[in-house]
Design a protein around this motif. Structure first.
Motif, mmCIF file in Angstrom:
data_model
loop_
_atom_site.group_PDB
_atom_site.id
_atom_site.type_symbol
_atom_site.label_atom_id
_atom_site.label_comp_id
_atom_site.label_asym_id
_atom_site.label_seq_id
_atom_site.Cartn_x
_atom_site.Cartn_y
_atom_site.Cartn_z
ATOM 1 N N LEU A 3 0.840 -1.197 0.000
ATOM 2 C CA LEU A 3 0.000 0.000 0.000
ATOM 3 C C LEU A 3 0.877 1.250 0.000
ATOM 4 O O LEU A 3 0.652 2.173 -0.788
ATOM 5 N N LEU A 4 1.879 1.272 0.852
ATOM 6 C CA LEU A 4 2.800 2.409 0.918
ATOM 7 C C LEU A 4 3.469 2.651 -0.432
ATOM 8 O O LEU A 4 3.511 3.783 -0.923
ATOM 9 N N GLU A 5 3.954 1.603 -1.047
ATOM 10 C CA GLU A 5 4.598 1.722 -2.362
ATOM 11 C C GLU A 5 3.614 2.287 -3.398
ATOM 12 O O GLU A 5 3.962 3.158 -4.197
ATOM 13 N N GLY A 6 2.378 1.802 -3.369
ATOM 14 C CA GLY A 6 1.364 2.285 -4.292
ATOM 15 C C GLY A 6 1.044 3.763 -4.074
ATOM 16 O O GLY A 6 0.885 4.524 -5.029
ATOM 17 N N LEU A 7 0.976 4.184 -2.822
ATOM 18 C CA LEU A 7 0.701 5.588 -2.516
ATOM 19 C C LEU A 7 1.860 6.486 -2.949
ATOM 20 O O LEU A 7 1.651 7.558 -3.501
ATOM 21 N N ARG A 8 3.076 6.032 -2.712
ATOM 22 C CA ARG A 8 4.250 6.835 -3.067
ATOM 23 C C ARG A 8 4.431 6.926 -4.585
ATOM 24 O O ARG A 8 4.985 7.880 -5.082
ATOM 25 N N GLY A 9 3.918 5.953 -5.315
ATOM 26 C CA GLY A 9 4.069 5.930 -6.761
ATOM 27 C C GLY A 9 3.017 6.732 -7.519
ATOM 28 O O GLY A 9 3.035 6.784 -8.744
ATOM 29 N N TYR A 10 2.110 7.367 -6.804
ATOM 30 C CA TYR A 10 1.031 8.153 -7.420
ATOM 31 C C TYR A 10 1.141 9.578 -6.885
ATOM 32 O O TYR A 10 1.000 9.814 -5.684
ATOM 33 N N GLU A 11 1.412 10.525 -7.761
ATOM 34 C CA GLU A 11 1.752 11.900 -7.344
ATOM 35 C C GLU A 11 0.791 12.510 -6.312
ATOM 36 O O GLU A 11 1.239 13.035 -5.299
ATOM 37 N N PRO A 12 -0.535 12.456 -6.515
ATOM 38 C CA PRO A 12 -1.435 13.094 -5.540
ATOM 39 C C PRO A 12 -1.362 12.495 -4.124
ATOM 40 O O PRO A 12 -1.731 13.150 -3.165
ATOM 41 N N THR A 13 -0.903 11.242 -3.993
ATOM 42 C CA THR A 13 -0.816 10.616 -2.663
ATOM 43 C C THR A 13 0.627 10.415 -2.202
ATOM 44 O O THR A 13 0.860 9.871 -1.127
ATOM 45 N N SER A 14 1.568 10.865 -2.983
ATOM 46 C CA SER A 14 2.977 10.557 -2.712
ATOM 47 C C SER A 14 3.522 11.187 -1.437
ATOM 48 O O SER A 14 4.513 10.705 -0.886
ATOM 49 N N LYS A 15 2.879 12.228 -0.930
ATOM 50 C CA LYS A 15 3.373 12.912 0.271
ATOM 51 C C LYS A 15 2.510 12.655 1.503
ATOM 52 O O LYS A 15 2.731 13.252 2.552
ATOM 53 N N MET A 16 1.528 11.763 1.390
ATOM 54 C CA MET A 16 0.682 11.457 2.547
ATOM 55 C C MET A 16 1.517 10.843 3.660
ATOM 56 O O MET A 16 2.433 10.070 3.410
#
Length: 129
Positions: A69-82
């Motif tokens: 999940l973390l990898e997926g979030l970091r790989g998508y610009e709008p969620t990369s800084k969550m």
């Protein structure tokens, strides 16, 4: 208005009891904007559509584990800084190292209680009060 009144948090865990404990700890420290997801795949789908300030995710889940999940979030610009907190039954150096590779902000070791949760979150976002 205190930060805890505005903070939006996603809790991701496949076990109802664990989800309940995480939500109870968050509510005990005054956080009210909590969304619950039952697995990493579901969370990733929803968070890509509507990012939150912070994700608190269990590591061991079917379909997509916490680090996936973390990898997926970091790989998508709008969620990369969550902000991202990994919850684990035991912290092993390899797991933490893998999490840091994807810029995990912090981790919590079970059992979880409100004081540990508060410190963990404040280490990321600053004072909640």
């Amino acid at each position: 208005m205190a930060l805890k009144d505005m903070l939006e948090i996603a809790v991701v865990d496949d076990t109802a009891v664990s989800r309940g404990l995480l939500v109870n700890a968050l509510e005990e420290i005054g956080i009210r904007h909590i969304e619950i997801f039952k697995n990493g795949e579901e969370a990733l789908d929803h968070l890509k559509k509507r990012p939150r300030h912070l994700v608190i995710s269990d590591q061991n889940m079917p379909k997509l584990d916490g680090l996936g999940l973390l990898e997926g979030l970091r790989g998508y610009e709008p969620t990369s800084k969550m902000g991202f907190v990994l919850v684990t039954g035991k912290s092993d150096a390899t797991l933490i190292e893998r999490g840091r590779k994807f810029h995990m902000n912090n981790y919590l070791e079970k059992p979880i209680d409100a004081p540990k949760m508060k410190k963990c979150i404040e280490d990321i976002v600053g004072s909640l009060d």
